[in-house]
Design a protein around this motif. Sequence first.
Motif, PDB file in Angstrom:
ATOM      1  N   THR A   9       0.828  -1.210   0.000  1.00  7.11           N
ATOM      2  CA  THR A   9       0.000   0.000   0.000  1.00  7.11           C
ATOM      3  C   THR A   9       0.861   1.258   0.000  1.00  7.11           C
ATOM      4  O   THR A   9       0.612   2.205  -0.740  1.00  7.11           O
ATOM      5  CB  THR A   9      -0.933   0.001   1.221  1.00  7.11           C
ATOM      6  OG1 THR A   9      -1.791  -1.140   1.155  1.00  7.11           O
ATOM      7  CG2 THR A   9      -1.784   1.262   1.255  1.00  7.11           C
ATOM      8  N   LEU A  10       1.887   1.285   0.848  1.00 10.07           N
ATOM      9  CA  LEU A  10       2.772   2.454   0.904  1.00 10.07           C
ATOM     10  C   LEU A  10       3.449   2.686  -0.435  1.00 10.07           C
ATOM     11  O   LEU A  10       3.534   3.829  -0.913  1.00 10.07           O
ATOM     12  CB  LEU A  10       3.819   2.267   2.000  1.00 10.07           C
ATOM     13  CG  LEU A  10       4.876   3.376   2.102  1.00 10.07           C
ATOM     14  CD1 LEU A  10       4.226   4.712   2.416  1.00 10.07           C
ATOM     15  CD2 LEU A  10       5.937   3.026   3.155  1.00 10.07           C
ATOM     16  N   ARG A 210      -3.322  -6.769  -1.637  1.00  5.87           N
ATOM     17  CA  ARG A 210      -4.471  -6.530  -0.765  1.00  5.87           C
ATOM     18  C   ARG A 210      -4.076  -6.791   0.685  1.00  5.87           C
ATOM     19  O   ARG A 210      -3.729  -7.896   1.066  1.00  5.87           O
ATOM     20  CB  ARG A 210      -5.637  -7.432  -1.153  1.00  5.87           C
ATOM     21  CG  ARG A 210      -6.094  -7.281  -2.580  1.00  5.87           C
ATOM     22  CD  ARG A 210      -6.813  -5.972  -2.823  1.00  5.87           C
ATOM     23  NE  ARG A 210      -8.164  -6.014  -2.279  1.00  5.87           N
ATOM     24  CZ  ARG A 210      -9.063  -5.037  -2.455  1.00  5.87           C
ATOM     25  NH1 ARG A 210      -8.728  -3.961  -3.137  1.00  5.87           N
ATOM     26  NH2 ARG A 210     -10.262  -5.136  -1.942  1.00  5.87           N
ATOM     27  N   GLU A 211      -4.124  -5.718   1.498  1.00  2.00           N
ATOM     28  CA  GLU A 211      -3.738  -5.818   2.894  1.00  2.00           C
ATOM     29  C   GLU A 211      -4.917  -5.406   3.779  1.00  2.00           C
ATOM     30  O   GLU A 211      -5.618  -4.437   3.471  1.00  2.00           O
ATOM     31  CB  GLU A 211      -2.526  -4.923   3.178  1.00  2.00           C
ATOM     32  CG  GLU A 211      -1.301  -5.291   2.352  1.00  2.00           C
ATOM     33  CD  GLU A 211      -0.182  -4.282   2.505  1.00  2.00           C
ATOM     34  OE1 GLU A 211      -0.434  -3.213   3.080  1.00  2.00           O
ATOM     35  OE2 GLU A 211       0.931  -4.553   2.036  1.00  2.00           O
ATOM     36  N   ARG A 212      -5.109  -6.122   4.853  1.00  4.33           N
ATOM     37  CA  ARG A 212      -6.219  -5.807   5.747  1.00  4.33           C
ATOM     38  C   ARG A 212      -5.923  -4.544   6.552  1.00  4.33           C
ATOM     39  O   ARG A 212      -4.787  -4.255   6.903  1.00  4.33           O
ATOM     40  CB  ARG A 212      -6.471  -6.972   6.707  1.00  4.33           C
ATOM     41  CG  ARG A 212      -7.026  -8.223   6.022  1.00  4.33           C
ATOM     42  CD  ARG A 212      -7.350  -9.279   7.058  1.00  4.33           C
ATOM     43  NE  ARG A 212      -7.919 -10.470   6.423  1.00  4.33           N
ATOM     44  CZ  ARG A 212      -8.341 -11.532   7.093  1.00  4.33           C
ATOM     45  NH1 ARG A 212      -8.256 -11.559   8.417  1.00  4.33           N
ATOM     46  NH2 ARG A 212      -8.845 -12.569   6.437  1.00  4.33           N
ATOM     47  N   ASN A 213      -7.007  -3.828   6.828  1.00  2.78           N
ATOM     48  CA  ASN A 213      -6.939  -2.644   7.697  1.00  2.78           C
ATOM     49  C   ASN A 213      -6.004  -1.563   7.160  1.00  2.78           C
ATOM     50  O   ASN A 213      -5.481  -0.755   7.924  1.00  2.78           O
ATOM     51  CB  ASN A 213      -6.503  -3.047   9.118  1.00  2.78           C
ATOM     52  CG  ASN A 213      -7.434  -4.068   9.748  1.00  2.78           C
ATOM     53  OD1 ASN A 213      -8.657  -3.995   9.563  1.00  2.78           O
ATOM     54  ND2 ASN A 213      -6.871  -5.018  10.459  1.00  2.78           N
ATOM     55  N   GLU A 214      -5.780  -1.559   5.865  1.00  2.00           N
ATOM     56  CA  GLU A 214      -4.972  -0.502   5.260  1.00  2.00           C
ATOM     57  C   GLU A 214      -5.917   0.521   4.627  1.00  2.00           C
ATOM     58  O   GLU A 214      -6.669   0.194   3.708  1.00  2.00           O
ATOM     59  CB  GLU A 214      -4.039  -1.077   4.195  1.00  2.00           C
ATOM     60  CG  GLU A 214      -2.856  -1.857   4.757  1.00  2.00           C
ATOM     61  CD  GLU A 214      -1.804  -0.957   5.374  1.00  2.00           C
ATOM     62  OE1 GLU A 214      -1.917   0.280   5.258  1.00  2.00           O
ATOM     63  OE2 GLU A 214      -0.870  -1.494   5.982  1.00  2.00           O
ATOM     64  N   PRO A 215      -5.917   1.772   5.102  1.00  2.00           N
ATOM     65  CA  PRO A 215      -6.844   2.793   4.568  1.00  2.00           C
ATOM     66  C   PRO A 215      -6.378   3.304   3.204  1.00  2.00           C
ATOM     67  O   PRO A 215      -5.999   4.463   3.043  1.00  2.00           O
ATOM     68  CB  PRO A 215      -6.796   3.882   5.637  1.00  2.00           C
ATOM     69  CG  PRO A 215      -5.409   3.761   6.220  1.00  2.00           C
ATOM     70  CD  PRO A 215      -5.066   2.291   6.177  1.00  2.00           C
ATOM     71  N   TYR A 221      -6.644   9.727  -1.568  1.00  2.00           N
ATOM     72  CA  TYR A 221      -7.218  11.078  -1.543  1.00  2.00           C
ATOM     73  C   TYR A 221      -6.280  12.058  -0.851  1.00  2.00           C
ATOM     74  O   TYR A 221      -6.133  13.216  -1.286  1.00  2.00           O
ATOM     75  CB  TYR A 221      -8.578  11.066  -0.838  1.00  2.00           C
ATOM     76  CG  TYR A 221      -9.693  10.456  -1.651  1.00  2.00           C
ATOM     77  CD1 TYR A 221     -10.066  11.019  -2.870  1.00  2.00           C
ATOM     78  CD2 TYR A 221     -10.387   9.335  -1.202  1.00  2.00           C
ATOM     79  CE1 TYR A 221     -11.098  10.465  -3.618  1.00  2.00           C
ATOM     80  CE2 TYR A 221     -11.412   8.774  -1.948  1.00  2.00           C
ATOM     81  CZ  TYR A 221     -11.764   9.344  -3.152  1.00  2.00           C
ATOM     82  OH  TYR A 221     -12.777   8.800  -3.902  1.00  2.00           O
ATOM     83  N   GLY A 222      -5.629  11.601   0.221  1.00  2.00           N
ATOM     84  CA  GLY A 222      -4.666  12.467   0.900  1.00  2.00           C
ATOM     85  C   GLY A 222      -3.483  12.815   0.017  1.00  2.00           C
ATOM     86  O   GLY A 222      -2.999  13.950   0.023  1.00  2.00           O
TER      87      GLY A 222
END
Length: 361
Positions: A9-10, A210-215, A221-222
Motif C-alpha cells: 500500500t505504501l 491486498r492488505e487488511r486494515n490498510e486505509p 485522496y490524501g
Amino acid sequence: MKQVETISTLQMILLFQAFITGSTIINIQGPFIGIAENGAWISILLANGFGFFVMMVVLFMYERYPTLSYIQYTKVLLWKPIAYLFGISLALIVILFTANITYGMGQFLTTSMMKESPLYIFHFLIMMVAALTVRQGIEVMARMFHGMLYFLFFIILSILVLNITHYHPEFLKPVITAGWKPVFHAAYVGIGFPYVDIMYFAMILPYLKRERNEPFKRWMYGGLLLNGIILAVTIIAAIMVFGPMVTYEKFPIFQLARIIEIGESIQRLESIFGIALIIGSYMKITMMLFIINEVVTQLFDLSNKRAFVFPLALLVYLFSTTSFNNEVELGESGLLMETILAFSLGLLPLLIVAGRSLVKR
C-alpha cells in the motif's frame, strides 16, 4: 487475472504521488501564472478538486474489480469492438502525452541548463533509461521511486525555505487581476494535465497487494490533496519572489533555486535543484511508458510484456521529436487541445464503462 508482481500500500501511494507530481512540478507553474497571474494558485486548487472526481470514479471501479485493470474490465463490460476502440484511443493519448512530457523535459534542459545541446539527445536518453526501468518491472520501480520521491520533496522544501528572505507577500495582491475568466481557463488546462492523468493510474492499481486494515482510499485522496497543496505553494512562492515579472519566467521554481545565496561561498545551486526536477520528470515518463506497455499488451492479449517496451519507447521518442517544431506549438497544444483529448478519449470512456458496471450484475 492474477498479477505476478505486487507492491504494498505504501509503495502504491508513493508511486501515485510520483506519477501525479513528477513532471508537474516543472511544467505547470509557468503556464498557470502566464494565464491567471496572481490567481494561478486558485486555478490549481480548482483543477485539483476536479481530480477528486476522477479519483472517485477510478477507485469505485477498483473496488468492484480489484484484480482487473481498466483495459481488462472494459473488455468484460463492453461489446468487444467498443472495448478495442476505447483501448486504442487510450494508448494513443498516453503516447502523445508522454511525448509532450518528454519534450517539456528536454525544453527545460535546453533553455535553463545546457542551451547548446540538441533537444533530441535528451529525448533519446530519457526514453532509453525509462525503457530500461520499465523492463525491470513494477516492483523495482516502486523501490527506486521511494527514495527519489523523498529526495524531490526535500529539494522542493529546501527551495521554499532558502528563499524565505526574498518573499514579498504584497505581490500576491490583487489576487484576481483580470476577473475570473483567466482563473477558470488555467483550471481547464490543469484538468487536462495532470488531473485526468489519474485515470491512467487505473492500469497500475491491480498490482496492489491486498492488505487488511490498510486505509488505501483515504491515503490516495490524501496524496491527491498533498499534490494540490505543493503546486499551489510553489506558485505562491514564485509570485511572492518575482512579483509581476513572474509571468515572463518559463520555469519559476528553477529560477527560485537560481537566486539562492548562502553567504558568499554557497551560490548558484540551481544545478543541484535542476537534477531533482529532472528526476521528477523521469519518474512520470517511466510510469507513463509502463502504462502504455500495459495497455497494448492487455488489449491484444500479448503474453511477453517486456518484449514491447523498447518499440513503444521508440514510438514515443519519434512523437516527441516530430510533433512540435518549437515550444510555442507545445504550449498551444497544452493550453487548448490536451484537455479536450484527455476528456474525450480518456475520461469519457471511463465514465461510460463505470455507468455500464452500475447496470450489469
